[in-house]
Design an enzyme around this catalytic site. Sequence first.
Site, PDB file in Angstrom:
ATOM      1  N   ASP A  45     -67.370  76.204  37.042  1.00 50.99           N
ATOM      2  CA  ASP A  45     -67.595  76.786  35.714  1.00 50.99           C
ATOM      3  C   ASP A  45     -66.611  76.159  34.730  1.00 50.99           C
ATOM      4  OD1 ASP A  45     -67.677  78.477  33.420  1.00 50.99           O
ATOM      5  OD2 ASP A  45     -68.375  80.149  34.654  1.00 50.99           O
TER       6      ASP A  45
ATOM      7  N   HIS B 223     -71.442  77.294  34.798  1.00 50.91           N
ATOM      8  CA  HIS B 223     -71.438  78.560  34.072  1.00 50.91           C
ATOM      9  C   HIS B 223     -72.845  79.150  33.962  1.00 50.91           C
ATOM     10  CE1 HIS B 223     -69.709  81.548  31.436  1.00 50.91           C
ATOM     11  NE2 HIS B 223     -70.537  81.241  30.454  1.00 50.91           N
TER      12      HIS B 223
ATOM     13  N   SER C 227     -71.019  86.111  31.312  1.00 50.56           N
ATOM     14  CA  SER C 227     -70.086  85.561  30.337  1.00 50.56           C
ATOM     15  C   SER C 227     -69.598  86.653  29.384  1.00 50.56           C
ATOM     16  CB  SER C 227     -70.755  84.396  29.594  1.00 50.56           C
ATOM     17  OG  SER C 227     -69.815  83.592  28.931  1.00 50.56           O
TER      18      SER C 227
END
Length: 276
Positions: free
Chosen positions: A227, A256, A97
């Site tokens: 995600d 995610h 991320s």
Amino acid sequence: MPTITTADGTDIYYNDLGPKDAQPIMFHHGWPLSGDDWDAQMMFFCLQGFRVIAHDRRGHGRSGQTDHGNEMDTYAADVAALTDHLDLKNAVHIGHSTGGGEVAHYVARARPGRVAKAVLIGAVPPIMVKSEANPGGLPIEVFDGFRAALAANRAQFYIDVPSGPFYGFNRPGATVIQGAIDNWWRQGMMGGIKAHYDCIKAFSETDFTEDLKTIDVPVLLMHGEDDQIVPIDDSARIGITLLKHGTLKTYPGLPHGMCTTHADVINPDLLAFITG
């Protein structure tokens, strides 16, 4: 606690496990978490004989709760300071991320010999926010909403995110892992509210396009097709077109936070890329 102090006086905490003469793997966590988010990967690779390092980004976890430097240039400089301190050579840098943005920004600037490979997992590059140049991005109002929720009641916001879209627990039939939700909240609340507020701009508005084009080492992009935090079509599917030596691996139905929910799937794929 092992820390280094950066040029601006910020303490950066890190965890360094495994043989110091083994190939190093450095993990870069997402917002608003800490190096603890990599527990499943740290143990897996430590038991495989690697040296594994996970740091807490400034303003996060056990590092200094700065009200300054909470942007990608400084994040990457902090990583460079830590890798210099530990004298990491031929390292594999893995970022999730926001941490994927940090990896791209650092690796594009790293001195020769420091980096062997990189992995970006559910990562924010090339750029998240919607604009004329990035019409598929998320509207700025989404990130304004993050900032408003954080400022109003960070503790509740840090329950809502992992309980819902982060791990895909809002999907019909999902197996909810309460410990993962609680651990997400714990990590988030360890950090500083100002640093977390500033980091929203850093992960959403930083343009990593030139970083991706500059990187010369092999890069693996791993992304869950479900995600809900960093949608795959405006991140990994574009990022792969910018890399010189990129490989894209996608995961149908995975969220995610798949490094936590599906570590049994992700870890072997990471190992195959690192040793391949």
